[in-house]
Enzyme design. Structure first.
Site, PDB file in Angstrom:
ATOM      1  N   GLU A   1       0.841  -1.190   0.000  1.00  0.00           N
ATOM      2  CA  GLU A   1       0.000   0.000   0.000  1.00  0.00           C
ATOM      3  C   GLU A   1       0.879   1.244   0.000  1.00  0.00           C
ATOM      4  OE1 GLU A   1      -3.798   2.011   2.357  1.00  0.00           O
ATOM      5  OE2 GLU A   1      -2.880   0.210   3.155  1.00  0.00           O
TER       6      GLU A   1
ATOM      7  N   GLY B   1       2.826   2.070  11.073  1.00  0.00           N
ATOM      8  CA  GLY B   1       2.640   1.333  12.318  1.00  0.00           C
ATOM      9  C   GLY B   1       2.391  -0.137  12.037  1.00  0.00           C
ATOM     10  N   ALA B   2       1.571  -0.409  11.023  1.00  0.00           N
ATOM     11  CA  ALA B   2       1.256  -1.789  10.646  1.00  0.00           C
ATOM     12  C   ALA B   2       0.495  -1.752   9.332  1.00  0.00           C
ATOM     13  CB  ALA B   2       0.416  -2.467  11.733  1.00  0.00           C
TER      14      ALA B   2
ATOM     15  N   GLU C   1      -2.674  -3.922   7.136  1.00  0.00           N
ATOM     16  CA  GLU C   1      -3.788  -4.846   7.337  1.00  0.00           C
ATOM     17  C   GLU C   1      -3.919  -5.894   6.255  1.00  0.00           C
ATOM     18  OE1 GLU C   1      -5.685  -1.330   5.010  1.00  0.00           O
ATOM     19  OE2 GLU C   1      -4.117  -1.611   6.497  1.00  0.00           O
TER      20      GLU C   1
ATOM     21  N   GLU D   1      -5.807  -2.671  12.932  1.00  0.00           N
ATOM     22  CA  GLU D   1      -5.508  -3.519  11.777  1.00  0.00           C
ATOM     23  C   GLU D   1      -6.491  -4.682  11.672  1.00  0.00           C
ATOM     24  OE1 GLU D   1      -3.521  -2.212   9.715  1.00  0.00           O
ATOM     25  OE2 GLU D   1      -2.871  -0.699  11.152  1.00  0.00           O
TER      26      GLU D   1
ATOM     27  N   HIS E   1      -9.796  -3.647  10.155  1.00  0.00           N
ATOM     28  CA  HIS E   1      -9.722  -3.482   8.707  1.00  0.00           C
ATOM     29  C   HIS E   1     -10.175  -4.739   7.964  1.00  0.00           C
ATOM     30  CE1 HIS E   1      -8.287   0.390   7.553  1.00  0.00           C
ATOM     31  NE2 HIS E   1      -7.153   0.338   8.231  1.00  0.00           N
TER      32      HIS E   1
END
Length: 852
Positions: free
Chosen positions: A119, A259-260, A262, A296, A299
């Site tokens: 992404e 941060g992370a 999904e 996450e 999501h």
């Protein structure tokens, strides 16, 4: 750079001329030369003849259509194939070098671990593809690698096959039964350990849960696992969303920009949002892990099962998920404290964004680099927009509408208009005006005047809204703004009213109201606005003590502090209330901490009436801080001593005690008395958890003392081999108020334990100084601005996304007094003059300088 050719506009959106039904990927992993074979089942959707697949930084090996060679044109940003049939299979083989991928996008290596970040538009760095979110396909992925070096091979979906190969290699095949856009593709390969658990869904299905990390960190994954199970249960109870696969994997890596991520069933996390135990993680680290794991996971439905049609719709998934995450956090902890802290984040960052050159609506109209629009506006303000929808519709109707949204659009890529359409459909109310929240930039300023008719006992509130002009739009239309309002009598009796502002100006009448009734507006921060209402000091003091809405009680204290700082109002009455709060034994300690804390310097910048003078604001705030410390010294000391506790649990009670104790210590140490230096050093030495250790070290970091030097040295000796702890050490020094701070930061950057290619290091040290140390970043010589510019230029050469984040503190230069603004402008000009500046950095800098 021809900017017009590099700008993408929402108005130009066209559906894809082709769909991809199924993707078969084979990865033969090698750090220096990974071979990727992509087999695409493609179907024509419109008469367009040419197929164009995006691709960047790829070594093309071969292209075959329907198992035959085919003519193609390799262009700078992709691959063009002409005269394709209506349905066909396309095989593409490419080679990439993950080892040299310093941008940390596409397929790269972190500490010998292969991992991906696709992404927004980075799947094109793995293979040629229709790299857009509205192209959704089924994925089957085969991963081949050396078994000894990379025993764990992970991708999306369910593991359907595995086996050994020649020469010590092995393979695993993963298949995702749900269609997804390519930005949700993920791959991880490495020598990883894991912990496992299971979750039984509300329908009785068993889901296997795994969290992977490097072997030395595996004992710090348990809290993240418990957080995962909590949020899975909460999403079932609150939104009726059940997990849809048999397995859910999380992987923690050290080098990660965000941060992370999904990715469907394979969430990849920055290690700081997974790894925790009481020795290495603070209470805030635990809270952040709880929040990010939930975000996450949520999501899976608001982002994966229903995704965005194009990147202009990013808030469809991010704003909605932010609100879901915040609702979860409010249910897990003190709702008022959580709300206060999230509004602080919004005011400190998003309000400034709305007032700056990068101001944009929640649904942007254009972008040069989509990475630049992963912003507080899209995320945090987007979350506030969903919160307002829930307020306007009511909780029950809102839940019915979200059920309908997931049911109607499951498996589709949709828009923010589709989201609001469902809210209209279910609630049967016209929300056309509300949609302006998605299309108009700027923070609404709401002005309230009041009049009281003694004969009728009637209070009149005249409410007027103004949407400031922004670079994208001068004339704005009135917004639909829910302003939850209460009238509080001096007896404490409170009556609440749902006020909905829909016009430029509206008049609201309240009958049978006592003359001394005090209005409390925008309770629980019901709308992301700047509220102007004149209160007397007596009324603010009353609200600071008596408002039944915790957020507005805190807000009254912030307004009092602002009045003292800006208008030199005597602080005695304010200090008396702080004393009463400190003596209150029944109040939640975390809430006490918020009430006793001053407004941040960033918030004071936003509240400043006129051009910002950062050093004057910093000095005035410091003066009030010291005044509180001096006047309340004995009470602060007694409270500090009373809060000592051996309890190291991650619980609201224990966390609150530690937070309040840390605040008391910071006030005491500011007095620079030897006894308090010794007290802080003693806490640092005897701390049994990272929260108490960091609190003491932070307090000492602002003092030019031997205790500070010894504490910093001991922390380094204890934690030099622990990256996440070292980031705390960097950040504490970067935010120090000592005059030598910039020199210290520059010295630390030269040390072997600082890695400029690691985003966490950069955010902690460079970001800590430029973004969090207002006093020294804005030092009158301009050295802080030049330091920022030099760092941005260096970072841009290998990681443009991180560089773009670091330039943000310079962008609002026009709002500062000339002695600062002109030097900030000079630093921006220096950046703009760099050859081959990335579009990530060019876009915000050129907008700030008026070059676009």
């Amino acid at each position: 750079m021809n900017t017009e050719k590099n700008i993408t506009f929402l108005r130009d959106y066209q559906p894809s001329a082709f769909s991809i039904e199924h993707v078969y990927l084979t990865f033969d992993l090698d750090p220096e030369k990974t071979r990727v074979k992509s087999e695409l089942q493609i179907k024509r959707l419109s008469p367009q003849q040419d197929l164009f697949l995006q691709g960047e930084q790829l070594e093309l090996v071969s292209v075959r259509m329907n198992d035959k060679t085919v003519e193609y044109i390799k262009e700078p940003h992709g691959l063009r194939v002409s005269n394709v049939p209506d349905t066909f299979s396309l095989e593409i083989i490419t080679e990439i070098c993950p080892k040299e991928n310093t941008a940390l996008t596409g397929l790269y290596i972190s500490n010998h671990i292969f991992c991906t970040q696709c992404e927004a538009e980075y799947f094109r760095k793995i293979t040629y593809y229709l790299d857009r979110p509205d192209v959704m396909a089924l994925f089957t992925v085969k991963i081949i690698a050396d078994k000894r070096e990379y025993p764990v091979l992970l991708s999306n979906g369910n593991r359907i096959e595995s086996g050994d190969l020649e020469n010590g290699r092995h393979y695993v095949v993963w298949q995702d039964p749900h269609k997804k856009p390519c930005y949700l593709f993920a791959l991880v390969a490495g020598d990883l350990s894991y912990i496992t658990d299971q979750f039984v869904t509300m329908s009785g299905k068993n889901v296997a849960l795994y969290i992977y990390s490097e072997k030395q960190n595996i004992d710090r994954c348990a809290f993240a696992m418990s957080a995962l199970k909590r949020c899975m249960r909460w999403d079932e109870k609150t939104y009726g969303r059940e997990y849809d696969l048999d397995i859910f994997n999380i992987v923690a890596v050290n080098d990660f920009i965000f941060g992370a991520m999904e990715n469907k069933s394979l969430n990849i996390f920055n290690a700081k949002y997974i790894l925790a135990n009481e020795k290495t993680a603070t209470d805030q680290d635990y809270a952040d892990i709880d929040t990010v794991v939930a975000h996450e996971y949520f999501h899976n439905w608001s982002g994966d099962r229903v995704t965005c049609r194009d990147w202009f719709q990013l808030s469809l998934k991010e704003g909605f998920t932010i609100f879901r995450e915040q609702s979860y956090d409010e249910d897990q902890h003190s709702a008022v404290v959580h709300r206060i802290r999230k509004v602080q984040d919004l005011r400190n960052a998003q309000f400034a964004e709305d007032a700056g050159p990068m101001a944009h609506p929640v649904r942007p109209a254009s972008y040069m680099a989509i990475d630049n629009f992963y912003t507080r506006t899209v995320y945090n303000k987007g979350g506030e927009v969903v919160r307002m929808l829930k307020t306007i519709l009511g909780a029950d109707t809102y839940r019915q509408a979200t059920d309908r949204y997931f049911e109607k659009f499951d498996g589709q890529a949709v828009t923010t208009d589709d989201f609001v359409d469902v809210m209209e459909e279910v609630s049967r109310r016209d929300l056309s005006q509300f949609r302006l929240w998605y299309s108009q930039a700027g923070t609404p300023r709401v002005h309230v005047t009041r009049d009281y008719d003694h004969e009728k006992r009637q209070l009149t509130l005249t409410i007027e809204q103004h949407i400031p002009s922004t670079p994208d739009m001068a004339d704005k239309q009135p917004m639909m703004i829910p302003i939850t309002t209460a009238l509080i009598q001096k007896t404490g009796e409170t009556n609440t009213y749902p006020v909905l502002l829909e016009k430029q100006q509206q008049v609201f009448f309240f009958n049978n109201v006592d003359a001394d009734t005090v209005p409390s507006l925008n309770r629980h921060f019901s709308a992301p606005i700047k509220l102007d209402m004149t209160y007397t000091e007596e009324e603010l003091l009353f609200l600071f003590q008596q408002d039944t809405d915790g957020f507005n009680r805190w807000e009254a204290g912030q307004r009092l502090a602002c009045n003292i700082i800006f208008d030199d109002i005597p602080p005695k009455s304010y200090l008396d209330i702080l004393s009463t709060i400190l003596h209150n034994e029944d109040m939640d300690h975390s809430f006490q901490t918020e009430l006793l804390s001053l407004p941040s310097e960033k918030y004071l910048h936003e509240e400043n009436r006129g051009m910002i003078n950062p050093l004057d604001i910093s000095s005035r705030r410091r003066q009030l801080f010291l005044n509180i410390a001096r006047e309340l010294e004995p009470i602060l000391l007694n409270k500090y001593l009373a809060l000592s506790s051996p309890d190291h649990a991650y619980s609201p009670l224990a966390m609150g005690r530690r937070r309040l104790r840390a605040l008391c210590l910071s006030y005491l140490v500011a007095l620079e008395k030897p006894d308090y230096m010794a007290l802080a050093f003693q806490q640092f030495q005897s701390a049994k958890n990272m929260t108490d250790s960091v609190a003491a070290l932070t307090a000492l970091s602002h003092t030019d003392t031997l205790e500070r030097v010894e504490a910093l040295a001991k922390f380094y000796d204890d934690w030099q081999h622990e990256p996440l702890a070292m980031n705390k050490w960097f950040a504490i020094q970067a935010q120090s108020t000592l005059t030598s701070t910039l020199n210290s930061v520059q010295r630390l950057m030269q040390q072997p334990f600082f890695n400029l290619k690691n985003p966490n290091n950069v955010y902690a040290l460079i970001g800590g100084f430029c973004g969090q140390n207002s006093r020294h970043f804005h030092e009158i010589s301009g050295n802080g601005y030049q330091f920022c510019a030099d760092c941005v230029i260096t970072l841009d050469s290998f990681n443009p996304m991180v560089a773009a984040r670091m330039v943000e503190p310079l962008l609002g230069w026009r709002r500062f007094v000339p002695s600062h603004g002109e030097l900030m402008q000079k630093a921006l000009i220096k950046i703009l003059q760099k050859n081959d500046l990335s579009k990530n950095v060019y876009e915000p800098v050129s907008k700030a300088l008026g070059e676009q």
